[in-house]
Design a protein around this motif. Structure first.
Motif, mmCIF file in Angstrom:
data_model
loop_
_atom_site.group_PDB
_atom_site.id
_atom_site.type_symbol
_atom_site.label_atom_id
_atom_site.label_comp_id
_atom_site.label_asym_id
_atom_site.label_seq_id
_atom_site.Cartn_x
_atom_site.Cartn_y
_atom_site.Cartn_z
ATOM 1 N N PRO A 88 68.338 24.209 20.946
ATOM 2 C CA PRO A 88 67.916 24.265 19.548
ATOM 3 C C PRO A 88 66.719 25.399 19.290
ATOM 4 O O PRO A 88 65.844 25.349 20.048
ATOM 5 C CB PRO A 88 67.338 23.069 19.242
ATOM 6 C CG PRO A 88 66.861 22.356 20.499
ATOM 7 C CD PRO A 88 67.856 22.917 21.340
ATOM 8 N N GLN A 89 66.716 26.224 18.427
ATOM 9 C CA GLN A 89 65.843 27.292 18.189
ATOM 10 C C GLN A 89 64.447 26.632 17.749
ATOM 11 O O GLN A 89 64.387 25.715 17.211
ATOM 12 C CB GLN A 89 66.394 28.231 17.031
ATOM 13 C CG GLN A 89 67.206 29.310 17.437
ATOM 14 C CD GLN A 89 67.592 30.471 16.694
ATOM 15 O OE1 GLN A 89 66.506 30.978 15.717
ATOM 16 N NE2 GLN A 89 68.600 31.008 16.626
ATOM 17 N N PHE A 144 58.129 24.033 24.854
ATOM 18 C CA PHE A 144 57.954 23.606 26.176
ATOM 19 C C PHE A 144 56.304 22.855 26.286
ATOM 20 O O PHE A 144 55.416 23.543 25.797
ATOM 21 C CB PHE A 144 58.173 24.252 27.372
ATOM 22 C CG PHE A 144 59.600 24.731 27.036
ATOM 23 C CD1 PHE A 144 60.473 23.764 27.429
ATOM 24 C CD2 PHE A 144 59.910 26.004 26.664
ATOM 25 C CE1 PHE A 144 61.868 24.258 27.323
ATOM 26 C CE2 PHE A 144 61.202 26.174 26.389
ATOM 27 C CZ PHE A 144 62.186 25.556 26.590
ATOM 28 N N ALA A 145 56.023 22.091 27.291
ATOM 29 C CA ALA A 145 54.645 21.432 27.573
ATOM 30 C C ALA A 145 53.965 22.667 28.001
ATOM 31 O O ALA A 145 54.266 23.739 28.633
ATOM 32 C CB ALA A 145 54.782 20.329 28.420
ATOM 33 N N VAL A 176 61.942 41.458 28.993
ATOM 34 C CA VAL A 176 62.833 40.473 28.118
ATOM 35 C C VAL A 176 62.108 40.610 26.873
ATOM 36 O O VAL A 176 60.913 40.657 26.641
ATOM 37 C CB VAL A 176 62.697 39.020 28.624
ATOM 38 C CG1 VAL A 176 63.554 38.041 27.828
ATOM 39 C CG2 VAL A 176 63.518 39.291 30.257
ATOM 40 N N VAL A 177 63.027 40.725 25.643
ATOM 41 C CA VAL A 177 62.132 40.647 24.333
ATOM 42 C C VAL A 177 62.651 39.678 23.467
ATOM 43 O O VAL A 177 63.843 39.232 23.776
ATOM 44 C CB VAL A 177 62.394 42.011 23.622
ATOM 45 C CG1 VAL A 177 61.668 43.085 24.304
ATOM 46 C CG2 VAL A 177 63.839 42.361 23.454
ATOM 47 N N TYR A 178 62.057 38.938 22.631
ATOM 48 C CA TYR A 178 62.251 38.120 21.747
ATOM 49 C C TYR A 178 62.696 38.732 20.602
ATOM 50 O O TYR A 178 61.893 39.503 20.226
ATOM 51 C CB TYR A 178 60.912 37.210 21.504
ATOM 52 C CG TYR A 178 60.699 36.239 20.224
ATOM 53 C CD1 TYR A 178 61.988 35.416 19.826
ATOM 54 C CD2 TYR A 178 59.824 36.111 19.721
ATOM 55 C CE1 TYR A 178 61.894 34.814 18.545
ATOM 56 C CE2 TYR A 178 59.600 35.601 18.473
ATOM 57 C CZ TYR A 178 60.759 34.804 17.898
ATOM 58 O OH TYR A 178 60.722 33.842 17.013
ATOM 59 N N SER A 188 58.009 30.144 25.951
ATOM 60 C CA SER A 188 57.281 29.265 25.538
ATOM 61 C C SER A 188 58.035 28.300 24.354
ATOM 62 O O SER A 188 57.909 27.377 24.033
ATOM 63 C CB SER A 188 55.921 29.545 24.828
ATOM 64 O OG SER A 188 56.185 30.361 23.734
ATOM 65 N N HIS A 189 59.252 29.175 23.999
ATOM 66 C CA HIS A 189 60.006 28.402 22.925
ATOM 67 C C HIS A 189 61.372 29.003 22.915
ATOM 68 O O HIS A 189 61.639 29.942 23.719
ATOM 69 C CB HIS A 189 59.510 28.653 21.368
ATOM 70 C CG HIS A 189 59.428 30.194 21.123
ATOM 71 N ND1 HIS A 189 60.469 30.783 20.374
ATOM 72 C CD2 HIS A 189 58.456 30.916 21.226
ATOM 73 C CE1 HIS A 189 59.943 32.059 20.251
ATOM 74 N NE2 HIS A 189 58.829 32.121 20.705
#
Length: 194
Positions: A96-97, A101-102, A156-158, A185-186
């Motif tokens: 899920p978008q 994470f912790a 790597v790019v978001y 992180s997401h």
């Protein structure tokens, strides 16, 4: 929690910039804000996989792409989907978008560049402009076994769903396996750029 509120605000700001498009008097498009471009690769076939990952962590593999979620990164079981979209980028959509994470437990995304085209200027810088006997045209070269060395500045790019770059992630290139990896992180859409 304030950071969680900031990220949607940042995304909305970037979305507003993107909606302005490339108007001559408007703000720069998001990809113009970065010194990298999405890598062009052989067209990929659509594919997806879903897997439940919990507190113990786990690995999802889809073709040459992989995601490792470390133990303790999630506080409960989550159905995670990795999707390869039918386009000419080495990219995945993770759902899920928005899943986070912790702290200190980022997921590791590894993307293949095996079918990507290394642009000619990069080939020349990698091979030396006087020693580039294999590149007689300006179209670049598909990376693959026996191909040129990998550019060390691959990232790597978001991205948005339309592959507009929102963030360049610190990345590690593995020139032996032909992969580039980054900590996430997401969840969202991610791609290879150089």
């Amino acid at each position: 929690m304030q950071q969680t509120r900031f990220v949607p605000g940042l995304i909305l700001t970037l979305a507003a910039i993107m909606s302005a498009g490339c108007a001559s008097n408007g703000p720069a498009a998001p990809n113009d804000l970065f010194e990298v471009d999405i890598a062009t690769c052989a067209p990929s076939l659509a594919d997806s996989i879903s897997q439940i990952i919990g507190v113990g962590g786990g690995t999802i593999i889809l073709g040459p792409q992989s995601l490792v979620v470390p133990a303790g990164a999630l506080s409960s079981d989550v159905s995670i989907m990795m999707q390869i979209l039918p386009d000419s980028a080495s990219s995945v959509l993770l759902e899920p978008q928005g899943l986070t994470f912790a702290a200190g437990k980022p997921a590791i995304l590894t993307l293949s560049i095996d079918q990507c085209i290394v642009p000619s200027p990069l080939l020349q810088s990698l091979n030396g402009s006087n020693h580039n006997h294999h590149n007689h045209h300006n179209h670049g070269h598909h990376h693959g076994h026996g191909g040129p060395p990998l550019p060390a500045d691959m990232q790597v790019v978001y991205t948005t769903d339309a592959l507009q770059i929102l963030e360049v992630l610190p990345s590690v290139v593995d020139s032996v396996s032909g992969n580039v990896s980054a900590e996430l992180s997401h969840f969202s859409r991610y791609a290879v750029a150089w």
